[in-house]
Write a protein that holds these residues in place. Structure first.
Motif, PDB file in Angstrom:
ATOM      1  N   ALA A   1       1.492  26.496  -8.423  1.00 56.98           N
ATOM      2  CA  ALA A   1       0.410  27.747  -8.272  1.00 56.98           C
ATOM      3  C   ALA A   1       0.532  28.442  -7.057  1.00 56.98           C
ATOM      4  CB  ALA A   1      -0.773  27.264  -8.567  1.00 56.98           C
ATOM      5  N   ARG A   2       0.690  27.467  -6.079  1.00 54.60           N
ATOM      6  CA  ARG A   2       0.983  28.202  -4.651  1.00 54.60           C
ATOM      7  C   ARG A   2       2.342  28.814  -4.730  1.00 54.60           C
ATOM      8  NH1 ARG A   2       0.216  23.764  -0.383  1.00 54.60           N
ATOM      9  NH2 ARG A   2       1.016  25.430   0.784  1.00 54.60           N
ATOM     10  N   LEU A   3       3.177  28.312  -5.211  1.00 50.28           N
ATOM     11  CA  LEU A   3       4.606  29.003  -5.114  1.00 50.28           C
ATOM     12  C   LEU A   3       4.579  30.274  -6.030  1.00 50.28           C
ATOM     13  CD1 LEU A   3       7.457  28.283  -4.296  1.00 50.28           C
ATOM     14  CD2 LEU A   3       7.958  27.278  -6.447  1.00 50.28           C
ATOM     15  N   SER A   4       3.993  30.098  -6.928  1.00 49.39           N
ATOM     16  CA  SER A   4       3.796  31.563  -7.705  1.00 49.39           C
ATOM     17  C   SER A   4       3.093  32.463  -7.217  1.00 49.39           C
ATOM     18  CB  SER A   4       3.595  31.489  -9.199  1.00 49.39           C
ATOM     19  OG  SER A   4       2.273  30.919  -9.354  1.00 49.39           O
ATOM     20  N   ALA A   5       2.055  32.167  -6.228  1.00 53.27           N
ATOM     21  CA  ALA A   5       1.535  33.220  -5.672  1.00 53.27           C
ATOM     22  C   ALA A   5       1.954  33.901  -4.448  1.00 53.27           C
ATOM     23  CB  ALA A   5       0.082  32.551  -5.328  1.00 53.27           C
TER      24      ALA A   5
ATOM     25  N   ALA B   1      22.953  16.888 -11.833  1.00 56.93           N
ATOM     26  CA  ALA B   1      21.548  16.815 -12.160  1.00 56.93           C
ATOM     27  C   ALA B   1      20.490  17.522 -11.137  1.00 56.93           C
ATOM     28  CB  ALA B   1      21.099  15.588 -12.289  1.00 56.93           C
ATOM     29  N   CYS B   2      21.008  17.456  -9.852  1.00 58.92           N
ATOM     30  CA  CYS B   2      20.122  18.080  -8.968  1.00 58.92           C
ATOM     31  C   CYS B   2      20.398  19.671  -8.930  1.00 58.92           C
ATOM     32  CB  CYS B   2      20.605  17.566  -7.453  1.00 58.92           C
ATOM     33  SG  CYS B   2      20.250  15.846  -7.110  1.00 58.92           S
ATOM     34  N   THR B   3      21.623  20.012  -9.265  1.00 55.87           N
ATOM     35  CA  THR B   3      21.719  21.432  -9.654  1.00 55.87           C
ATOM     36  C   THR B   3      20.740  21.931 -10.636  1.00 55.87           C
ATOM     37  OG1 THR B   3      23.947  21.280  -9.011  1.00 55.87           O
ATOM     38  CG2 THR B   3      23.445  23.061 -10.221  1.00 55.87           C
ATOM     39  N   GLY B   4      20.750  21.165 -11.766  1.00 56.79           N
ATOM     40  CA  GLY B   4      19.736  21.372 -12.925  1.00 56.79           C
ATOM     41  C   GLY B   4      18.385  21.416 -12.378  1.00 56.79           C
ATOM     42  N   LEU B   5      17.862  20.446 -11.637  1.00 58.69           N
ATOM     43  CA  LEU B   5      16.649  20.614 -10.876  1.00 58.69           C
ATOM     44  C   LEU B   5      16.339  21.618 -10.267  1.00 58.69           C
ATOM     45  CD1 LEU B   5      13.992  18.986 -10.372  1.00 58.69           C
ATOM     46  CD2 LEU B   5      15.087  17.709  -8.812  1.00 58.69           C
ATOM     47  N   ILE B   6      17.024  22.219  -9.279  1.00 55.21           N
ATOM     48  CA  ILE B   6      16.855  23.209  -8.459  1.00 55.21           C
ATOM     49  C   ILE B   6      16.819  24.511  -9.447  1.00 55.21           C
ATOM     50  CG2 ILE B   6      18.151  24.748  -6.791  1.00 55.21           C
ATOM     51  CD1 ILE B   6      19.224  22.276  -5.563  1.00 55.21           C
TER      52      ILE B   6
ATOM     53  N   ASP C   1      13.588  26.632  -9.716  1.00 51.97           N
ATOM     54  CA  ASP C   1      13.568  28.097  -9.544  1.00 51.97           C
ATOM     55  C   ASP C   1      13.164  29.162 -10.686  1.00 51.97           C
ATOM     56  OD1 ASP C   1      14.385  27.910  -6.966  1.00 51.97           O
ATOM     57  OD2 ASP C   1      16.498  27.980  -7.291  1.00 51.97           O
ATOM     58  N   ARG C   2      13.396  28.558 -11.840  1.00 52.72           N
ATOM     59  CA  ARG C   2      13.154  29.306 -13.019  1.00 52.72           C
ATOM     60  C   ARG C   2      11.794  29.073 -13.685  1.00 52.72           C
ATOM     61  NH1 ARG C   2      18.086  27.512 -16.050  1.00 52.72           N
ATOM     62  NH2 ARG C   2      16.592  27.489 -17.725  1.00 52.72           N
ATOM     63  N   PHE C   3      11.152  28.084 -13.326  1.00 50.55           N
ATOM     64  CA  PHE C   3       9.928  27.356 -14.143  1.00 50.55           C
ATOM     65  C   PHE C   3       8.810  28.848 -14.117  1.00 50.55           C
ATOM     66  CE2 PHE C   3       6.020  25.063 -14.500  1.00 50.55           C
ATOM     67  CZ  PHE C   3       6.043  24.692 -15.647  1.00 50.55           C
ATOM     68  N   ASP C   4       8.356  28.835 -15.258  1.00 46.20           N
ATOM     69  CA  ASP C   4       7.013  29.566 -15.358  1.00 46.20           C
ATOM     70  C   ASP C   4       5.819  28.787 -15.772  1.00 46.20           C
ATOM     71  OD1 ASP C   4       5.113  31.435 -15.445  1.00 46.20           O
ATOM     72  OD2 ASP C   4       6.066  32.637 -17.395  1.00 46.20           O
ATOM     73  N   PRO C   5       5.121  28.525 -15.009  1.00 50.63           N
ATOM     74  CA  PRO C   5       3.743  27.494 -15.220  1.00 50.63           C
ATOM     75  C   PRO C   5       3.033  27.967 -16.484  1.00 50.63           C
ATOM     76  CG  PRO C   5       3.707  28.145 -12.892  1.00 50.63           C
ATOM     77  CD  PRO C   5       4.633  28.949 -13.646  1.00 50.63           C
TER      78      PRO C   5
ATOM     79  N   PHE D   1      11.026  20.959 -19.194  1.00 56.00           N
ATOM     80  CA  PHE D   1      11.648  22.000 -18.611  1.00 56.00           C
ATOM     81  C   PHE D   1      12.751  21.410 -17.838  1.00 56.00           C
ATOM     82  CE2 PHE D   1      13.040  25.752 -16.127  1.00 56.00           C
ATOM     83  CZ  PHE D   1      13.508  26.423 -16.939  1.00 56.00           C
ATOM     84  N   ALA D   2      12.164  20.605 -16.997  1.00 55.49           N
ATOM     85  CA  ALA D   2      13.241  20.055 -15.757  1.00 55.49           C
ATOM     86  C   ALA D   2      14.291  19.171 -16.405  1.00 55.49           C
ATOM     87  CB  ALA D   2      12.385  19.502 -14.799  1.00 55.49           C
ATOM     88  N   ILE D   3      13.569  18.181 -17.389  1.00 59.83           N
ATOM     89  CA  ILE D   3      14.706  17.191 -17.965  1.00 59.83           C
ATOM     90  C   ILE D   3      15.630  17.852 -18.682  1.00 59.83           C
ATOM     91  CG2 ILE D   3      14.505  15.369 -19.586  1.00 59.83           C
ATOM     92  CD1 ILE D   3      11.816  14.461 -18.612  1.00 59.83           C
ATOM     93  N   LEU D   4      15.322  18.884 -19.641  1.00 56.92           N
ATOM     94  CA  LEU D   4      16.302  19.781 -20.490  1.00 56.92           C
ATOM     95  C   LEU D   4      17.206  20.278 -19.669  1.00 56.92           C
ATOM     96  CD1 LEU D   4      13.945  21.041 -23.162  1.00 56.92           C
ATOM     97  CD2 LEU D   4      15.680  19.268 -23.380  1.00 56.92           C
ATOM     98  N   SER D   5      17.043  21.001 -18.441  1.00 56.49           N
ATOM     99  CA  SER D   5      17.777  21.410 -17.453  1.00 56.49           C
ATOM    100  C   SER D   5      18.624  20.623 -16.826  1.00 56.49           C
ATOM    101  CB  SER D   5      16.841  22.332 -16.610  1.00 56.49           C
ATOM    102  OG  SER D   5      17.862  23.064 -15.440  1.00 56.49           O
ATOM    103  N   MET D   6      18.300  19.580 -16.292  1.00 54.63           N
ATOM    104  CA  MET D   6      19.145  18.486 -15.772  1.00 54.63           C
ATOM    105  C   MET D   6      20.180  18.011 -16.765  1.00 54.63           C
ATOM    106  SD  MET D   6      16.754  16.534 -12.839  1.00 54.63           S
ATOM    107  CE  MET D   6      15.129  16.449 -13.949  1.00 54.63           C
ATOM    108  N   THR D   7      19.595  17.580 -18.003  1.00 52.26           N
ATOM    109  CA  THR D   7      20.454  16.839 -18.893  1.00 52.26           C
ATOM    110  C   THR D   7      21.590  17.808 -19.488  1.00 52.26           C
ATOM    111  OG1 THR D   7      18.518  15.664 -19.817  1.00 52.26           O
ATOM    112  CG2 THR D   7      20.497  15.920 -21.382  1.00 52.26           C
ATOM    113  N   ASP D   8      21.222  19.312 -19.429  1.00 51.51           N
ATOM    114  CA  ASP D   8      22.239  20.165 -19.944  1.00 51.51           C
ATOM    115  C   ASP D   8      23.207  20.360 -18.804  1.00 51.51           C
ATOM    116  OD1 ASP D   8      23.054  22.186 -21.719  1.00 51.51           O
ATOM    117  OD2 ASP D   8      22.375  23.633 -19.987  1.00 51.51           O
TER     118      ASP D   8
END
Length: 167
Positions: free
Chosen positions: A25-29, A72-77, A81-85, A93-100
């Motif tokens: 919330a702080r990050l998106s604000a 996996a760290c690249t996927g986490l970053i 960066d892309r997450f929309d709360p 979202f992060a698990i799918l991104s890192m696994t991919d």
């Protein structure tokens, strides 16, 4: 046996949902160039590094665990960066991104070195394959068109050498 004490960041797991939600919330604000974004983003990334290590360890085998951890760290970053709360749960979202990211790394690592990568290949086929396909399709088109035309002219498929109704 005594219960195991948690040795991980309290941000991980469902217990960390309020912490994670407050940070996102702080990050998106904050505006994109705001200097406060860096520490919040870093906190979200470092808080989920054990999850990236776990995913890398799950896929370890022939590949180096360090390379998988880097993927996996690249996927986490990318996930941070892309997450929309408003749209999704971050852990999912992060698990799918890192696994991919790890799977893409493994796919690229097992690809023969002389074969073009997915990005290089695009939709284009190699020239010999394209020429062979064009020749085959042209031959099929010729055969398919020859049957109705020769039937209406009462000739054989071999060509208009002789009419079939001649005495």
């Amino acid at each position: 046996m005594a219960p195991r004490q948690p040795d991980h960041d309290p941000m991980l797991g469902r217990d960390g949902d309020p912490i994670r939600a407050a940070l996102f919330a702080r990050l998106s604000a904050l505006a994109d160039g705001d200097p406060e974004r860096g520490p919040i983003r870093d906190r979200l990334i470092t808080g989920h590094l054990p999850l990236a290590a776990h995913i890398a360890k799950c896929y370890a085998g022939r590949d180096s665990e360090a390379e998988l951890l880097r993927s996996a760290c690249t996927g986490l970053i990318e996930a941070v960066d892309r997450f929309d709360p408003a749209e999704d749960d971050f852990l999912t979202f992060a698990i799918l991104s890192m696994t991919d990211a790890v799977r893409c790394h493994r796919r690229e690592a097992t690809r023969p070195q002389d074969a073009p990568s997915r990005a290089d290949r695009g939709d284009a086929r190699p020239a010999p394959v394209s020429r062979a396909m064009e020749a085959t399709l042209a031959e099929l088109d010729r055969r398919l068109l020859a049957a109705p035309v020769s039937g209406s002219l009462r000739t054989s498929h071999a060509g208009p050498r002789a009419r079939t109704d001649q005495p």
